[in-house]
Structures are given as structure tokens and as C-alpha cells.
Design an enzyme around this catalytic site. Structure first.
Site, mmCIF file in Angstrom:
data_model
loop_
_atom_site.group_PDB
_atom_site.id
_atom_site.type_symbol
_atom_site.label_atom_id
_atom_site.label_comp_id
_atom_site.label_asym_id
_atom_site.label_seq_id
_atom_site.Cartn_x
_atom_site.Cartn_y
_atom_site.Cartn_z
ATOM 1 C CB CYS A 19 20.842 80.158 -15.088
ATOM 2 S SG CYS A 19 21.665 78.716 -14.423
ATOM 3 C CD GLU B 2 16.949 73.275 -11.412
ATOM 4 O OE1 GLU B 2 17.393 74.144 -10.979
ATOM 5 O OE2 GLU B 2 16.588 72.126 -10.634
ATOM 6 C CB VAL C 206 8.139 68.772 -29.680
ATOM 7 C CG1 VAL C 206 8.862 67.540 -28.812
ATOM 8 C CG2 VAL C 206 8.241 68.490 -31.150
ATOM 9 N N GLY C 207 7.421 70.554 -27.192
ATOM 10 C CA GLY C 207 7.350 70.859 -25.767
ATOM 11 C C GLY C 207 5.944 70.850 -25.007
ATOM 12 C CE LYS D 195 11.574 71.568 -26.729
ATOM 13 N NZ LYS D 195 12.683 72.187 -27.528
ATOM 14 N N GLY E 154 9.150 74.644 -28.621
ATOM 15 C CA GLY E 154 8.582 74.390 -27.358
ATOM 16 C C GLY E 154 7.194 74.363 -27.425
ATOM 17 N N GLY F 286 12.612 69.801 -31.637
ATOM 18 C CA GLY F 286 11.563 70.697 -32.240
ATOM 19 C C GLY F 286 11.193 71.801 -31.320
ATOM 20 C CD GLU G 199 17.824 85.243 -16.541
ATOM 21 O OE1 GLU G 199 16.680 84.759 -17.211
ATOM 22 O OE2 GLU G 199 18.291 83.910 -15.997
HETATM 23 P P1 NAD Z 1 13.528 79.129 -22.824
HETATM 24 O O1 NAD Z 1 12.659 79.029 -21.748
HETATM 25 O O2 NAD Z 1 13.281 79.787 -24.119
HETATM 26 O O3 NAD Z 1 13.448 77.560 -23.790
HETATM 27 C C1 NAD Z 1 13.957 76.553 -22.761
HETATM 28 C C2 NAD Z 1 13.502 75.135 -23.607
HETATM 29 O O4 NAD Z 1 11.971 75.142 -23.279
HETATM 30 C C3 NAD Z 1 13.535 75.002 -25.046
HETATM 31 O O5 NAD Z 1 13.967 73.679 -25.340
HETATM 32 C C4 NAD Z 1 12.058 75.477 -25.488
HETATM 33 O O6 NAD Z 1 12.010 74.990 -26.794
HETATM 34 C C5 NAD Z 1 11.224 74.967 -24.625
HETATM 35 N N1 NAD Z 1 10.169 75.765 -24.151
HETATM 36 C C6 NAD Z 1 9.953 76.939 -24.560
HETATM 37 N N2 NAD Z 1 8.512 77.373 -24.154
HETATM 38 C C7 NAD Z 1 8.076 76.147 -23.875
HETATM 39 C C8 NAD Z 1 6.482 75.784 -23.558
HETATM 40 N N3 NAD Z 1 5.515 76.578 -23.529
HETATM 41 N N4 NAD Z 1 6.139 74.503 -23.358
HETATM 42 C C9 NAD Z 1 7.185 73.562 -23.429
HETATM 43 N N5 NAD Z 1 8.502 73.756 -23.797
HETATM 44 C C10 NAD Z 1 8.897 75.148 -24.085
HETATM 45 O O7 NAD Z 1 14.875 79.061 -22.515
HETATM 46 P P2 NAD Z 1 16.489 79.456 -23.101
HETATM 47 O O8 NAD Z 1 16.252 80.851 -23.949
HETATM 48 O O9 NAD Z 1 16.394 78.224 -24.182
HETATM 49 O O10 NAD Z 1 17.282 79.599 -22.100
HETATM 50 C C11 NAD Z 1 17.655 80.699 -21.249
HETATM 51 C C12 NAD Z 1 16.845 80.654 -19.955
HETATM 52 O O11 NAD Z 1 17.188 79.249 -19.033
HETATM 53 C C13 NAD Z 1 17.262 81.766 -19.084
HETATM 54 O O12 NAD Z 1 16.243 82.333 -18.522
HETATM 55 C C14 NAD Z 1 18.166 81.088 -17.954
HETATM 56 O O13 NAD Z 1 18.152 81.626 -16.893
HETATM 57 C C15 NAD Z 1 17.798 79.632 -17.977
HETATM 58 N N6 NAD Z 1 18.382 78.692 -17.273
HETATM 59 C C16 NAD Z 1 18.308 78.137 -16.102
HETATM 60 C C17 NAD Z 1 18.985 77.408 -15.508
HETATM 61 C C18 NAD Z 1 18.985 76.927 -14.193
HETATM 62 O O14 NAD Z 1 19.319 75.846 -13.744
HETATM 63 N N7 NAD Z 1 18.154 77.615 -13.265
HETATM 64 C C19 NAD Z 1 20.045 77.126 -16.231
HETATM 65 C C20 NAD Z 1 20.259 77.134 -17.413
HETATM 66 C C21 NAD Z 1 19.472 78.222 -18.079
#
Ligand code: NAD
Length: 476
Positions: free
Chosen positions: A279, A245, A206-207, A170, A203, A201, A378
Site C-alpha cells: 500500500c 487503512e 461475513v464482512g 475476518k 466481504g 468468508g 493504484e
Molecule cells: P479489498 O478491499 O478487496 O478487501 C479487503 C478485505 O475487505 C477482505 O477481507 C474483503 O473480503 C473485505 N471486504 C471487501 N468488500 C467488503 C465489504 N463491502 N464489506 C466488508 N468487507 C469487505 O482489498 P484487497 O484486494 O484484499 O487488498 C488490497 C488493497 O488493500 C489495496 O487497495 C491496498 O492499497 C490496500 N491496503 C492498504 C493498507 C494500508 O494500511 N493503508 C495496507 C495494505 C493494503
């Protein structure tokens, strides 16, 4: 326009249960560039069922078969690299030449590296009278973010598949288009049905379904620490493995004997890469008190060279942020930073911006207080915080570097190799660079503390998707 109305499940393109769509917006033009299905939990269930059915046969294939498949994927991927670049620029907004090198170049290398490392990662060990085997964990749900979307997907999906797992992906709802190109790569390479499945979809729908599904054995998640917490909770009911991550607030610690101009320039470049949406970005520059004025001047000079503009123009160094929501979030954090009493040296949230595109000006804050918002949160925008510590007090610098909930990355700058190594050894983070040393795609990648608990890349990134089995042999 990238018009995607179907999901990839069980080796076929299939229509989702509902006709609802998610529009994908180009952050520079602010116009739609495509759409993807807004799938629901029933679609997620179909994908998990397909992955479950495929697992017994796929997990029994030989390492040689999987390596051969990876090599085919690598060739097909390479042939599509221009399409990947154009798609990623249109949905993420990172300058094209950097997108080509990083967002497409890194994943392209990963296919080859995982093929190379697979036999070592899965090698059997003998411990006393036990054979110790690494077996694929089962059905893996991969949930990924938008900032380096393809790299994040490939860093999970490819090692999971080559380890013998089957996968439901996803991708981020903000930048999902590249995942459709990747599905085409797997399809053309002849990956058996059900081994890779793509469900787009949100989070919350679908998530959440994937994370709590009883037939999913593992969740590999990259994203925000807030979502990571929710995922960990939802997954705990079925005791599945959860590899996280998450976010970061990484520090570059400049010791008093360091080459300051080089350290500052490198830190600004790291902080502003992908408009600060990285990140591992080094977002806190930690310098001795006596070098503050010089560091502030150097940081402003370096930041001013980040020209805003069209990501497809080679002169552009800073593209827009990914979305209007991200722009508003970053601007709100900048305003909170000003209210916290830090010194705004460049940029900010009020100066004029280009007429279109979700831009944020290159922003530098000085005299940031440890514990304040600019030291702790962050921001995920092009915003650098400069903090100071008493000259010669390496322990004080380390206390600042380690003083957040995060622990993803860090950097140390010193002319004294022994001193730099001692400070690096005391940094509580998963990736530390000394004097600007380059990223290593074969080294383990992951966080300490609330930056997560998983490790990606290299042999560690393959082992992550395995279970250990010990078989005791009778004495002969
Ligand atoms: P996000 O957490 O909003 O979303 C990431 C993914 O998770 C999306 O696909 C989203 O739909 C899904 N999601 C969100 N809530 C969910 C839930 N409750 N259940 C299941 N799925 C869910 O993050 P973002 O805004 O897409 O990305 C930015 C963040 O990602 C920043 O905090 C960044 O630091 C982090 N990041 C970390 C790394 C690493 O390797 N440590 C790498 C890249 C980005």
C-alpha cells in the site's frame, strides 16, 4: 495441504453453518494449497455474541495480566515462525527470504512492542479537576487484505485485545491460511474464550454482516478505497467507529540537488516490493525535467535486476502477483497506461511470461502526464511511473505528489536537510521518508484523504481501540 473446515469461536473450533469452502491457490504453482470455510452471516453473529459475552471480564483484566499474555503469545509465535513463513509464501507468493523478514518479522516484533507501550498508551491523565481515562471501545470487527495479511491482522487484533477489547477477525478470502496459525497461537497462550474469534468468508457476506452488526462497536478495516467507502456507509447506520487503512499512489519527490542514482534505486525497490502489492509503495518517481533521461536509464537498470521466479528460490526478487484476477487487473491498467500516451521503457503486458505463475514483468513508464491513469490509479503491480517538473520548482513537484485522491506515503530526496524537511512538511500524506530513511514500527501509520482515517502501530495503534472518559472530581 491446509484443510480448515472449522471456525474459531468462543475458544473452540466449531463447524460453520454451511459446508461451503473457499479454495486457497498458490500463485506460483496455480494449484490449491488449502481451503477455509465460506462462513455466512449466522456464523458472524455467533462470533459477535461470543465476543460480546467475553467483553465485561476481559476489559476488567489488569494491564499487567494483558502484558504477560502478550509475552506468552510472542514466545509461541516465535516458535512457529517457520510455519508462518511457509504458509505465507504459499498463499501470497512473496519471495521467502523477504516473507521471513517482513511478513513474519514485523508481526513478531509487534507483540513485544505493544507489550512495551501498553502502560504508556493506557495511562490515566489529570486535566484540571478531571481524571481522563482510556477505556476499551468494546467488540471490534477486524477486516483485512491479502498483501501483508499477517502483519495487517496483528497490527489490529493485538492492540485491540491488549487495550481490553474483544475481537472478531475476518481475514482476506485470498490469503486466510496464516490467520488459522495465529488462532492456534492465541489458543495455546490461553486467551480466554471469546476474546479472539476467527470467521472466514467473503466481504459481501461475513464482512457486510460484521460491519452492520449492532453489537459491533468498531470496525478496523484495511483494504481498497472502494471497499472502505462501502464499509463506511454500512457502518454509519449504527454510528460505530470505523478506522480505515486504504490504498495509495505515493510519490518519491527527487529535488534537483539529490543523489539521483540512490534515489532511483530506492524508489524502484519500494515500488516493486512484494511485486508492487504494497500500500505504501512509491509508485511515482517525480524528477526535474533536466534529470529525466538519467532517471529513466537508472530506473530501467534497477528494474531489470528484479529476477522473476520461484518464491522459494533465493535468487528470486519478484514473485508472482497474488491471483489470476490481480494479474488481469494489472495488465489491463498497463494497457490503459500505454493508451494514455506514456512511454513504455521496460516490461508491459504483452512480452512473454514464465509458463506458470501469475507473473507481471517489471514495468517502467516514462513521461507520464499528471492526471493520467498511471499518475492517478493504484495499480498494485510492479509498475513505476516517472513524471517530471520544471527544475528548481519544488512547488510544482509537490503539486504532482499531492495531486491524487490518496495520501498514504511519500519520500523526499535532497542534499539540503532544511529543503527536504520543508517539502516533507507540505506533503499531504501520513508517512514520509527523507533520503531513504527506514520504516519505523513504533511510529503512527495511516493515511490522509482517501487513503483512510485510522492510525496503526505504536501507542497510536493502541489508542485507536479506546474511548476517552472524563471523570470530574469535586473540590476537596
Ligand atoms: P479489498 O478491499 O478487496 O478487501 C479487503 C478485505 O475487505 C477482505 O477481507 C474483503 O473480503 C473485505 N471486504 C471487501 N468488500 C467488503 C465489504 N463491502 N464489506 C466488508 N468487507 C469487505 O482489498 P484487497 O484486494 O484484499 O487488498 C488490497 C488493497 O488493500 C489495496 O487497495 C491496498 O492499497 C490496500 N491496503 C492498504 C493498507 C494500508 O494500511 N493503508 C495496507 C495494505 C493494503
Amino acid at each position: 495441504m491446509h484443510k480448515h473446515d472449522q471456525l474459531y469461536i468462543d475458544g473452540r473450533w466449531v463447524s460453520p453453518a454451511s459446508p461451503r469452502r473457499i479454495a486457497v491457490i498458490n500463485p506460483y504453482t496455480e494449484q490449491p494449497v488449502g481451503h477455509v470455510p465460506d462462513a455466512d452471516s449466522g456464523d458472524a453473529d455467533s462470533a459477535v455474541e461470543a465476543a460480546r459475552r467475553a467483553f465485561p471480564v476481559w476489559s476488567a483484566t489488569s494491564v499487567d495480566e494483558r502484558v504477560a499474555l502478550l509475552k506468552r503469545c510472542h514466545e509461541i509465535f516465535t516458535a512457529k515462525r517457520d510455519a508462518f513463513t511457509a504458509t505465507l509464501v504459499s498463499e501470497v507468493g512473496m519471495p521467502a527470504k523477504l516473507t521471513r523478514r517482513i511478513q513474519v518479522g514485523l508481526p513478531m516484533q509487534q507483540f513485544d512492542i505493544f507489550a512495551d507501550l501498553l502502560p504508556t498508551a493506557l495511562a490515566e491523565r489529570q486535566i484540571g479537576h478531571s481524571r481522563v481515562l482510556r477505556e476499551p471501545i468494546g467488540v471490534v470487527a477486524c477486516i483485512t487484505p491479502w498483501n501483508y495479511p499477517l502483519h495487517q491482522i496483528v497490527a489490529k487484533v493485538v492492540p485491540a485485545i491488549v487495550a481490553g477489547c474483544t475481537v472478531v477477525l475476518k481475514p482476506s478470502e485470498v490469503a486466510p491460511l496464516n490467520a488459522f496459525l495465529l488462532a492456534e497461537v492465541f489458543d495455546e497462550a490461553g486467551l480466554p474464550p471469546g476474546v479472539f474469534n476467527l470467521v472466514t468468508g467473503y466481504g459481501a457476506s461475513v464482512g457486510q454482516r460484521l460491519v452492520s452488526h449492532p453489537d459491533v462497536d468498531m470496525v478496523s478495516f484495511t483494504g481498497s478505497t472502494a471497499a472502505g467507502r462501502a464499509i463506511g456507509q454500512a457502518a454509519s447506520a449504527t454510528i460505530k467507529r470505523v478506522a480505515l487503512e486504504l490504498g495509495g499512489k505515493s510519490a518519491a519527490v527527487v529535488l534537483d540537488d539529490a543523489d539521483l542514482p540512490t534515489a532511483v534505486r530506492a524508489t524502484v525497490s519500494s515500488c516493486f516490493l512484494n511485486s508492487g502489492q504494497t500500500c505504501t509503495a512509491l509508485t511515482r518517481l517525480v524528477v526535474p525535467h533536466s534529470r529525466y533521461e538519467e532517471a529513466a536509464r537508472l530506473a530501467v537498470e534497477a528494474a531489470e535486476r528484479f529476477t522473476l521466479g520461484d518464491p522459494n528460490d533465493d535468487a528470486t526478487r519478484l514473485g508472482p502477483l497474488v491471483s489470476r484476477a490481480q494479474q488481469e487487473r494489472v495488465h489491463a491498467l498497463i494497457r490503459r497506461g500505454i493508451a494514455s500516451g506514456a512511454e513504455l521503457l521496460l516490461g508491459g503486458a504483452e512480452a512473454p511470461l514464465p509458463a506458470r505463475g501469475y507473473f507481471c514483468l517489471p514495468t517502467v513508464f516514462g513521461r507520464v502526464a499528471p492526471g493520467s491513469v498511471l499518475d492517478q490509479e493504484e495499480i498494485f503491480g510492479p509498475v513505476l511511473s516517472i513524471l517530471t517538473y520544471p527544475d528548481g520548482d519544488d512547488a510544482a513537484a509537490l503539486a504532482i505528489a499531492n495531486g491524487t485522491i490518496y495520501g498514504l506515503a511519500g519520500a523526499v530526496w535532497s542534499q539540503d536537510a532544511g529543503r527536504a524537511a520543508r517539502v516533507a512538511g507540505k506533503m499531504r500524506a501520513g508517512q514520509i521518508d527523507i533520503n531513504g530513511a527506514a520504516f519505523n514500527i513504533r511510529a503512527p501509520f495511516g493515511g490522509f484523504r482517501q487513503s483512510g482515517n485510522g492510525r496503526e502501530m505504536g501507542i497510536y495503534g493502541i489508542e485507536e481501540f479506546t474511548e476517552l472518559k472524563a471523570i470530574q472530581m469535586p473540590a476537596s
